[in-house]
Write a protein that holds these residues in place. Sequence first.
Motif, short mmCIF file in Angstrom:
data_model
loop_
_atom_site.label_atom_id
_atom_site.label_comp_id
_atom_site.label_asym_id
_atom_site.label_seq_id
_atom_site.Cartn_x
_atom_site.Cartn_y
_atom_site.Cartn_z
N ASP A 137 0.84 -1.20 0.00
CA ASP A 137 0.00 0.00 0.00
C ASP A 137 0.87 1.25 0.00
O ASP A 137 1.99 1.25 0.53
N GLN A 138 0.33 2.32 -0.56
CA GLN A 138 1.11 3.56 -0.67
C GLN A 138 1.44 4.15 0.70
O GLN A 138 2.45 4.83 0.86
N ASP A 139 0.60 3.89 1.70
CA ASP A 139 0.85 4.44 3.04
C ASP A 139 1.52 3.43 3.97
O ASP A 139 1.62 3.66 5.17
N ASP A 140 2.03 2.33 3.40
CA ASP A 140 2.76 1.33 4.18
C ASP A 140 4.19 1.81 4.41
O ASP A 140 4.84 2.30 3.47
N ILE A 141 4.70 1.68 5.63
CA ILE A 141 6.06 2.11 5.94
C ILE A 141 7.08 1.39 5.05
O ILE A 141 8.15 1.93 4.75
N ILE A 142 6.75 0.18 4.60
CA ILE A 142 7.66 -0.55 3.71
C ILE A 142 7.89 0.24 2.43
O ILE A 142 9.02 0.27 1.91
N TRP A 143 6.87 0.88 1.93
CA TRP A 143 7.03 1.68 0.70
C TRP A 143 8.03 2.81 0.93
O TRP A 143 8.89 3.09 0.08
N ASP A 144 7.93 3.44 2.08
CA ASP A 144 8.87 4.52 2.41
C ASP A 144 10.31 3.99 2.46
O ASP A 144 11.26 4.67 2.08
N LYS A 145 10.47 2.75 2.94
CA LYS A 145 11.81 2.16 3.01
C LYS A 145 12.43 2.01 1.63
O LYS A 145 13.62 2.28 1.43
N PHE A 146 11.63 1.57 0.65
CA PHE A 146 12.17 1.40 -0.70
C PHE A 146 12.43 2.72 -1.39
O PHE A 146 13.42 2.88 -2.11
N GLU A 147 11.58 3.68 -1.15
CA GLU A 147 11.83 5.02 -1.71
C GLU A 147 13.10 5.63 -1.13
O GLU A 147 13.85 6.29 -1.84
N GLU A 148 13.35 5.38 0.15
CA GLU A 148 14.54 5.91 0.81
C GLU A 148 15.81 5.39 0.15
O GLU A 148 16.83 6.09 0.10
N LEU A 149 15.78 4.17 -0.38
CA LEU A 149 16.95 3.57 -1.02
C LEU A 149 17.21 4.13 -2.42
O LEU A 149 18.24 3.84 -3.02
N ASP A 150 16.26 4.89 -2.93
CA ASP A 150 16.41 5.51 -4.26
C ASP A 150 16.54 4.47 -5.37
O ASP A 150 17.24 4.68 -6.36
N ILE A 151 15.84 3.35 -5.20
CA ILE A 151 15.96 2.27 -6.20
C ILE A 151 15.21 2.59 -7.49
O ILE A 151 15.37 1.87 -8.48
#
Length: 454
Positions: A308-322
């Motif tokens: 989900d877009q509001d899942d903290i996991i999504w933020d983790k992947f965005e943080e990695l700049d993948i």
Amino acid sequence: MRKILVIGSGKSTSYLIKYLLEKSKSEALHITVGDLDIATALKLINNHENATAITLDVFNKKSRAEAVQNADLVISMLPARFHIEVAKDCITYDKNMVTASYVSDEMQALDTQVKKKGLVFMNEIGVDPGIDHMSAMQVIDRIRDKGGKIILFESFTGGLVAPESDNNLWNYKFTWNPRNVVVAGQGSAAKFLQEGTYKYIPYNRLFRRTEFLDVEGFGRFEGYANRDSLKYQSIYALDNVKTLYRGTIRRVGFSRAWNIFVALGLTDDSYTIDDSENMSYRDFVNSFLAYSPTDSVELKFRHALKIDQDDIIWDKFEELDIFSSTKMVGLKKATPAQILQKILMDSWTLDKTDKDMIVMYHKFGYELNGEKHQIDSTMVTLGEDQTYTAMAKTVGLPVAIAALAILNKKITIPGVLRPINKEVYNPILKELETYGIAFKEKEVPYLGYNPLNA
């Protein structure tokens, strides 16, 4: 002067060499540090009067044999696969040897020769393996000595970032070999004992089967299963144990997020990616997703992996700049795992001011006089800086202490050994306490493998 040869001057050797240099005067030691890169060796000995740095290519048989011949004891801090040739030289020239690595089949095969020559080859004397063996056996032997029977043993270790340097959403940075992190758990299924039943976790489910661990003063962690817990049944003589489980420690939430990489196939190391050197990070991720003429890579990623877009996991992947279209892989014919490692190193490499942390957690369940008991034992060690890390401290100090004990004939049992005997582990653990590496034990109600006792 008694001569110690240290082969290898990598990240794990700083405390080892510091300890030996500090003892060199009182113990009449001369330390020779051999490495292919003499600059690192020179830096660690820092012009000490009782130390010499030499250029040593372990694949050069002549120079390796010469260095071994000139020593009274050899410490090999090379990658595990390179110990065996050093070990053979030690047998040829009658030299005792110490390593921090697991006993390989090739090393074990030398046991008869080592015993015949009356030599001590101490292995698995780092942190994991090493401090885990010693601290576990100390409690296990204590329980046995008072008539108790071990019915549960769980052990977890993790190399993590210290709390003051924990500043990303994954609560993780590379404190050791990044490759080992990326390919962790691959190969055969994790296997262990749970309440008398053999259990197996295949790689694709490994990071979704975790346990919670609470460490006083440091909060909650999670542990996932190591590949083979069962080999410790014979090493620790736990023939009648009902539960035997060893695992790796991470902060809570890491494994759930890491499982996304596994599910997508980004940790695979069995094949290479075509034209990988010209790929952006975004191209790399997209190559594992279905084609769509309209959907973005981000949308396809979330949809395929049900994030989900509001899942903290999504933020983790965005943080990695993948999903960057400008950052390039730049690696030719690289495997997915190699590319993922490069991407993660952008975000998870320790900064110059960062500190690392080693966390160890043992659980001992036992029966005594018809009643069941449990002891939980924890150890946390924090690094000082990027040279004197917690990893280097917990790997290097046991190696150094054991080496000196062998030199001083306090450890004399011949053969290919692990530090699981009282005469070995008691004095080493006692000395480690003076360096702040100490375990806290507490008696807790016995709950079996399942903390909910269900």
